[in-house]
Design an enzyme around this catalytic site. Structure first.
Site, PDB file in Angstrom:
ATOM      1  N   GLY A  35       0.828  -1.196   0.000  1.00 21.89           N
ATOM      2  CA  GLY A  35       0.000   0.000   0.000  1.00 21.89           C
ATOM      3  C   GLY A  35       0.864   1.248   0.000  1.00 21.89           C
ATOM      4  O   GLY A  35       1.945   1.288  -0.591  1.00 21.89           O
ATOM      5  N   SER A  36       0.413   2.272   0.699  1.00 17.90           N
ATOM      6  CA  SER A  36       1.008   3.602   0.543  1.00 17.90           C
ATOM      7  C   SER A  36       2.402   3.759   1.115  1.00 17.90           C
ATOM      8  O   SER A  36       3.069   4.745   0.812  1.00 17.90           O
ATOM      9  CB  SER A  36       0.084   4.658   1.162  1.00 17.90           C
ATOM     10  OG  SER A  36      -1.055   4.840   0.348  1.00 17.90           O
TER      11      SER A  36
END
Length: 784
Positions: free
Chosen positions: A307-308
């Site tokens: 993810g981020s």
């Protein structure tokens, strides 16, 4: 008559002659035909070949605290012949069952064991296969042995044989790093397995001739080959930082009850791993009762969609390629790529600058950076250069490579890869190596766990030097990227990492919340939340990744993982003696002068060493223990005085001039002189400032330590101390108003990832399992 006498004489003579012929033939057969067999038989009876077992090497942390060692242990042996002769089977079975917890039917099998001729054995080990008992149990067995002697006048029915077994004094601490040793002496996982050859050593032997009683024969030749003991390992792990990690994890586990949790801490300059922990963990001393799935070291063996937190790579690449303009604007909310919608957490942000997009962790902004400004080929080049998709080379067994399998010709796959979804799967240790490259000025370093390998027989020490893999980005690009990541934390209005802010230290970081894949579709009820960062930004000392798999609440990385990072890093920096800046940052990055409250030195003299250490750990005060005693006999500084920034307490546990000299690197001259004076050791000083090197030697029968001093360095990354994080490219950090936001939504980061596209299957997500299927277009996924 005479004739009969002659015949009798001839008969007797013939028999005697025949007897001598048979005897001669027998002698010939023994001496010549079967000579070699009988010679070997005699040799085997006379000669004794004794194997000398080596001592397995000790494993310590970077300060010399023992994490794994050989400890005295005992094997219980019984004599079935004596036990059966005196009809003691029932009594011996009952007592050994009580002491050893061995099943009674198994004990009866041992006590009734016979040889091939049907005779009861005279020596039988209980729990064959290397099982050994502790000294406490041995003492109880000895008491039972004396009882049999006093009551029945029986000697030798039950006894113990001294051996050794592997002992882990800190129990569960760093269990996945250390591994364990099986009952049969073989190594199981971790460093025990990876360095098994070095730790094991080589067995020796003693060959000599003896009489029937076992006494060596005088004048006989003997052959002695000494055992080569196993080498000792000094780790990069610091057991105090490891304690901080596991303590913070337990607090988070109690609150969020994740399926698994992983934390890795490292020195970003060298990639010395300072701490590594996975939950659930286990106790190496009692590994046999541990479920099989607990043995997986998620830090190196499991892969997941990050993810981020993966956006650090896209950001660094865009800065390096000079396509990141922090003041340039774009329309946030949603972007359509290849027929799929990619959304931000919020549709209400409107027009953002790219710097604001970094702070808010905007998926749309990073799609523009990765797909439009960098392009698939350049993005993939940087992902590969940062070390993803291959093993890092860390010295642990069964490391995973991760999987970077997106196709640059498919825009949807490039778009999702730019914010850490789809065909991007990584290991935690790869993530820590990547963030460390940004922290240290652009160098990708190989992570390692062993600092020194020492031969205890010769004293020879092999030092493991830090290994640079490649320069990924320039130092200037690394400094710029760090400044942007710092604002993710320092901006208390829109920064997703604001809960990782540490008063007095400059922190850079990135949050992550990735939806997991179940089967071939994303399950929006299951997330992997994380935070990755380093501090202090101007002189990075520690980089940390926190990953939680499936917390039981709807939370993001900024809410659940960032506070864990904050607790670990703030305690570690104080322990490492890193002084606070004396300033704090307002909600948008502006510096505000603040007085730092320093603790008062507590009274520790006279306390039990472990109690004093635990008290200092809870207060976050750095300390160094000197000596091998169990109580504190002296301390420096003395109780009641105010501590200085970065100062540590020295705990002396002996009143002796022979204690090991502590490492004074980075310590002031005054503190060094005071401690060495307490230790009754002389000092020779060269230079001024803080200790950079030291050497102990004997001069005229007295121990002298020569210390070299140098003034303190200002920075490592090239950012001057007076510069603030808003200086890069002339961008002002306080773009978001003046109110300080103190409350955070229960899930500041959410994931809205669409189901996988039709051109490929989606991976199994989650830190707890190694993915074996790949995702093509995790199109609407976010996380912040």
């Amino acid at each position: 008559m005479v004739k009969r006498i002659k015949l009798r004489t001839l008969l007797i003579g013939g028999c005697i002659t025949l007897f001598f012929l048979v005897l001669l033939l027998k002698v010939f057969w023994i001496q010549v035909v079967s000579g070699e067999y009988w010679h070997n038989l005699v040799v085997n009876q006379v000669e004794r070949d004794q194997v000398i077992q080596p001592k397995r090497g000790t494993i310590t942390d970077r300060k010399g605290n023992v994490l794994a060692t050989d400890a005295p242990a005992y094997t219980v042996v019984v004599n079935p012949s004596i036990i059966q002769e005196y009809d003691l089977e029932n009594e011996v079975v009952a007592k050994l069952h009580q002491l050893l917890k061995t099943p009674e039917d198994e004990l009866r099998g041992h006590l009734s064991a016979k040889d091939k001729k049907g005779n009861y054995l005279k020596n039988r080990e209980i729990r064959n296969g290397g099982w050994k008992v502790d000294p406490e149990v041995k003492a109880q067995v000895d008491t039972f042995k004396e009882y049999l002697k006093d009551k029945y006048e029986v000697i030798g029915a039950v006894d113990t044989v001294q051996e050794s077994k592997r002992y882990y004094p800190e129990n569960k601490l760093a269990s996945h790093v250390l591994g364990y040793q099986r009952k049969d002496g073989t190594a199981g996982m971790g460093l025990e397995a990876y360095y098994n050859k070095e730790l094991s050593g080589t067995a020796g032997k003693l060959l000599y001739q003896r009489d029937r009683k076992g006494v060596p024969l005088q004048g006989s030749e003997s052959v002695y080959e000494p055992a080569q003991n196993g080498k000792n390992l000094k780790l990069t792990i610091d057991d105090t930082i490891q304690y901080y990690i596991e303590d913070a994890m337990q607090e988070a586990i109690a609150k969020y009850n994740p399926k698994t949790m992983t934390v890795v801490a490292a020195d970003p300059q060298t990639m010395d791993v300072l701490g590594m922990a996975t939950y659930p963990n286990f106790n190496p001393n009692t590994y046999g009762s541990t479920p099989l799935e607990y043995f997986r070291n998620n830090a190196t063996q499991s892969i997941y969609e990050p993810g981020s937190t993966f956006k650090i790579v896209t950001l660094a690449a865009a800065v390096q390629e000079k396509v990141f303009n922090p003041n340039e604007s774009y329309q946030s909310g949603m972007i359509r790529v290849g027929g799929w919608d990619i959304r931000d957490v919020s549709r209400n942000w409107g027009t953002l600058t790219y710097l604001q997009g970094v702070k808010r962790s905007s998926n749309v902004g990073f799609v523009h950076l990765g797909l439009d400004k960098l392009g698939g080929e350049r993005l993939k080049k940087y992902i590969n250069n940062f070390g993803f998709g291959v093993k890092t080379g860390i010295d642990l067994p069964s490391e995973s490579t991760g999987a970077i399998t997106f196709h640059t010709q498919y825009k949807s796959e490039v778009a999702t890869a730019s914010y850490g979804h789809g065909r991007v799967q990584v290991t935690p240790i790869q993530q820590v190596a990547a963030i460390s490259a940004i922290a240290n000025g652009g160098k990708l370093m190989q992570p390692h766990l062993v600092k020194e390998i020492m031969n205890p027989d010769t004293g020879e020490v092999q030092t493991i030097q830090p290994k640079e893999v490649r320069q990924v980005i320039t130092r200037e690009s690394a400094v710029q990227t760090s400044s942007y990541l710092e604002q993710v934390v320092s901006d208390q209005e829109i920064g997703t990492g604001r809960l990782a802010y540490i008063d007095g230290y400059r922190v850079a970081g990135k949050t992550g919340t990735a939806t997991k894949v179940v089967g071939k579709v994303y399950d929006h009820s299951k997330d992997v939340v994380s935070f990755i960062g380093f501090a202090p930004v101007n002189d990075p000392k520690i980089a940390v990744l926190v990953v939680m798999d499936e917390p039981n609440k709807s939370v993001g990385g900024g809410t659940a993982a960032a506070p864990v990072f904050k607790k670990i890093v703030s305690q570690s920096l104080q322990y490492m003696g890193v002084p606070k800046t004396g300033t704090k940052t307002n909600k948008s990055g502006g510096a505000v002068v603040k007085t730092v409250n320093l603790p008062t030195v507590p009274t520790l003299t006279g306390q039990v060493k472990k109690d004093a250490q635990n008290a200092l750990l809870k207060q976050g005060i750095a300390y160094e223990t000197v000596g091998k005693g169990s109580k504190i006999v002296r301390q420096y500084p003395e109780a009641g005085v105010k501590m200085k920034p970065g100062q540590r307490i020295y705990l002396l546990t002996e009143d002796s001039a022979n204690m090991t000299i502590p490492d004074f690197t980075g310590v002031s001259l005054r503190d060094t002189l005071q401690v060495l004076t307490l230790m009754k050791v002389g000092v020779q000083v060269s230079g001024e400032g803080y200790v950079v090197s030291q050497k102990a030697q004997m001069v005229n029968g007295k121990r002298i330590v020569s210390v070299t001093l140098q003034p303190a360095k200002e920075t490592v990354t090239g950012v001057k101390p007076e510069e603030t994080q808003d200086s890069t490219n002339g961008v002002a950090a306080n773009q978001t108003g003046s109110a300080t936001k103190t409350e955070v939504d229960t899930k500041t980061e959410s994931s809205t990832t669409a189901d996988a596209g039709t051109d490929a299957g989606a991976p199994k997500g989650g830190i707890s399992a190694v993915a074996d299927e790949k995702s093509a277009a995790a199109i609407k996924g976010e996380d912040n």
